[in-house]
Design a protein around this motif. Sequence first.
Motif, mmCIF file in Angstrom:
data_model
loop_
_atom_site.group_PDB
_atom_site.id
_atom_site.type_symbol
_atom_site.label_atom_id
_atom_site.label_comp_id
_atom_site.label_asym_id
_atom_site.label_seq_id
_atom_site.Cartn_x
_atom_site.Cartn_y
_atom_site.Cartn_z
ATOM 1 N N ALA A 1 -11.886 1.412 0.118
ATOM 2 C CA ALA A 1 -10.900 1.767 1.134
ATOM 3 C C ALA A 1 -11.447 1.559 2.550
ATOM 4 O O ALA A 1 -12.552 1.996 2.867
ATOM 5 C CB ALA A 1 -10.479 3.223 0.963
ATOM 6 N N ASP B 1 -9.505 7.766 -2.832
ATOM 7 C CA ASP B 1 -9.991 6.398 -3.020
ATOM 8 C C ASP B 1 -11.494 6.404 -3.296
ATOM 9 O O ASP B 1 -12.298 5.932 -2.479
ATOM 10 C CB ASP B 1 -9.707 5.540 -1.779
ATOM 11 C CG ASP B 1 -8.279 5.051 -1.720
ATOM 12 O OD1 ASP B 1 -7.813 4.509 -2.738
ATOM 13 O OD2 ASP B 1 -7.646 5.206 -0.669
ATOM 14 N N GLU C 1 0.835 -1.208 0.000
ATOM 15 C CA GLU C 1 0.000 0.000 0.000
ATOM 16 C C GLU C 1 0.867 1.254 0.000
ATOM 17 O O GLU C 1 0.591 2.222 -0.726
ATOM 18 C CB GLU C 1 -0.907 -0.012 1.229
ATOM 19 C CG GLU C 1 -1.835 1.190 1.314
ATOM 20 C CD GLU C 1 -2.665 1.187 2.587
ATOM 21 O OE1 GLU C 1 -3.540 2.056 2.717
ATOM 22 O OE2 GLU C 1 -2.429 0.327 3.467
ATOM 23 N N CYS D 1 -7.228 -7.140 0.153
ATOM 24 C CA CYS D 1 -6.664 -6.824 -1.164
ATOM 25 C C CYS D 1 -6.868 -5.336 -1.421
ATOM 26 O O CYS D 1 -7.321 -4.585 -0.556
ATOM 27 C CB CYS D 1 -7.358 -7.658 -2.232
ATOM 28 S SG CYS D 1 -9.173 -7.643 -2.124
ATOM 29 N N GLN D 2 -6.538 -4.907 -2.613
ATOM 30 C CA GLN D 2 -6.785 -3.528 -3.000
ATOM 31 C C GLN D 2 -7.683 -3.521 -4.229
ATOM 32 O O GLN D 2 -7.248 -3.968 -5.293
ATOM 33 C CB GLN D 2 -5.473 -2.800 -3.309
ATOM 34 C CG GLN D 2 -5.664 -1.323 -3.528
ATOM 35 C CD GLN D 2 -4.349 -0.588 -3.731
ATOM 36 O OE1 GLN D 2 -3.276 -1.070 -3.382
ATOM 37 N NE2 GLN D 2 -4.421 0.575 -4.305
ATOM 38 N N PRO D 3 -8.935 -3.097 -4.125
ATOM 39 C CA PRO D 3 -9.611 -2.538 -2.957
ATOM 40 C C PRO D 3 -9.996 -3.613 -1.942
ATOM 41 O O PRO D 3 -10.155 -4.781 -2.304
ATOM 42 C CB PRO D 3 -10.854 -1.883 -3.556
ATOM 43 C CG PRO D 3 -11.155 -2.720 -4.766
ATOM 44 C CD PRO D 3 -9.813 -3.115 -5.326
ATOM 45 N N GLN D 4 -10.135 -3.209 -0.672
ATOM 46 C CA GLN D 4 -10.526 -4.138 0.374
ATOM 47 C C GLN D 4 -11.968 -4.613 0.170
ATOM 48 O O GLN D 4 -12.790 -3.922 -0.434
ATOM 49 C CB GLN D 4 -10.417 -3.471 1.749
ATOM 50 C CG GLN D 4 -9.003 -3.127 2.168
ATOM 51 C CD GLN D 4 -8.955 -2.472 3.539
ATOM 52 O OE1 GLN D 4 -9.965 -2.370 4.239
ATOM 53 N NE2 GLN D 4 -7.775 -2.022 3.923
ATOM 54 N N SER E 1 -2.923 -9.562 -5.010
ATOM 55 C CA SER E 1 -2.909 -8.108 -4.878
ATOM 56 C C SER E 1 -1.534 -7.604 -4.451
ATOM 57 O O SER E 1 -1.011 -6.624 -5.000
ATOM 58 C CB SER E 1 -3.971 -7.688 -3.849
ATOM 59 O OG SER E 1 -4.086 -6.285 -3.769
ATOM 60 N N HIS F 1 2.290 1.735 -3.384
ATOM 61 C CA HIS F 1 1.247 2.260 -4.286
ATOM 62 C C HIS F 1 1.069 3.767 -4.084
ATOM 63 O O HIS F 1 0.984 4.530 -5.061
ATOM 64 C CB HIS F 1 -0.071 1.530 -4.018
ATOM 65 C CG HIS F 1 -1.246 2.106 -4.739
ATOM 66 N ND1 HIS F 1 -1.489 1.875 -6.083
ATOM 67 C CD2 HIS F 1 -2.259 2.920 -4.318
ATOM 68 C CE1 HIS F 1 -2.581 2.514 -6.454
ATOM 69 N NE2 HIS F 1 -3.072 3.152 -5.413
ATOM 70 N N THR G 1 0.744 -5.360 -7.032
ATOM 71 C CA THR G 1 1.074 -3.987 -6.658
ATOM 72 C C THR G 1 2.570 -3.739 -6.727
ATOM 73 O O THR G 1 3.021 -2.650 -7.117
ATOM 74 C CB THR G 1 0.560 -3.675 -5.239
ATOM 75 O OG1 THR G 1 -0.858 -3.855 -5.200
ATOM 76 C CG2 THR G 1 0.873 -2.241 -4.835
#
Length: 466
Positions: free
Chosen positions: A416, A392, A58, A353-356, A191, A61, A195
Amino acid sequence: MAKEFDLVVVGGGPGGYVAAIRAAQLKMNVALVEREHLGGICLNWGCIPTKALLRSAEVYHLMQHAGDFGFRIDGKIEIDAAAVVKRSRKVAGQLSGGVKHLLKKNKVTVFDGHGALGGKGVVKVTKDGKAVDEIRAKHIVLATGARARTLPGLEPDGDRIWTYKEAMVPESLPKSLLVVGSGAIGIEFASFYRTLGAEVTVVEVLDRVLPVEDEEISAFAEKAFTKQGMKIMTGATVEKLDKTKDGVTATVKKKDGKSEKITVERVILAVGIVGNVENIGLENTKVEVDRAHVKIDGYCRTGEPGVYAIGDLCGPPWLAHKASHEGVICVEKIAGMDVHPLEVTNIPGCTYCQPQVASVGLTEAAAKAKGHEVNVGRFPFMGNGKAIALGDPEGMVKTVFDRKTGELLGAHMIGAEVTELIQGYGIAKTLETTEVELMHTVFPHPTLSEMMHESVLDAYGRAIHF
């Protein structure tokens, strides 16, 4: 001579150590047997160290998008894989030490070794194959956890074909990666590595990623992952893995029946887990095992009097907080307290993960399948001031209510910090809150939590900002 206790717990993970501490608080003389690391898989090789890895991803990123926030970073951002892993292991080590301290503080006697039932009211402890202790107790709690499932032809080798353990401590970051399975574990690793720059392909045998989530959330997630550059293959099966000089070639049968070969540096297997039911003395007992998991009742009692089981050993949902709560229910029932059985639909699930992704309760489809007439509300992150300020604005909150009673049946989120937000709905479900009470609850501004309120309002045609 056997050592006498009121209760002995076999396994020191988030179920076992919590059960031991709660029993000690209830004035029981408690022993805990752990063969490896206090804190179990979750703390040492699962929940905690993976979150440390994901936090590093994160930060990376955000650094890549520093310009969006008014900062300029000159030059290339270098990734030190060893330092990322070292931080993750340090976090895990710190918390494992904390568990040891808590057990000592609560006067729980810890035995270092492998515990197994050795007759009625007996746990035998071995170390390196040699008998070291024998413990007697009226009550025995099995909390031996689970391990990664393997499939024929897809066995891990610890080098090029990884389970979660190897994926957590890479010597270097692979340039390409195949993840088999798109549940929480698979998607979190996908993820993380994507990233940090790896080319990632995810293969899922079912028709959508994150298949236990609400269909709309799964669809939103797949779109986000694809936008990030992941290749998603649903309705597909990895038929075999052939190791090559530089990596692994996977033969994937796609949903159209055709096969495709994919060559990558590393493969991560994330196809579920199975309970550690072997070598714990279940033979010649009335403990029932079904599909590699121990069967229990609502108070964690097995078919063998005086023997209980909690956590991943007992099947889904495979969550640390479920195991901990089962541990508390189990020992409080043993102590004669008035406790309620665990309500599984009140257990939140989170994927970092991204997005959660986070959820609690029934999906829309599951609610309808159970015969509910439903009201469904939705609210997009794009309509929330805090989400826009954070940078976000991609995500949504979805709520499902029973149309007749106003009961909150389920809540589903992507975006987020939703893994922090979901507990609000968890409390609401536990308190059997209705839509009216949620509508009349004041949510602070500006916060992401306002979307939870708006989603409830939307289910009844009353959303303000959408």
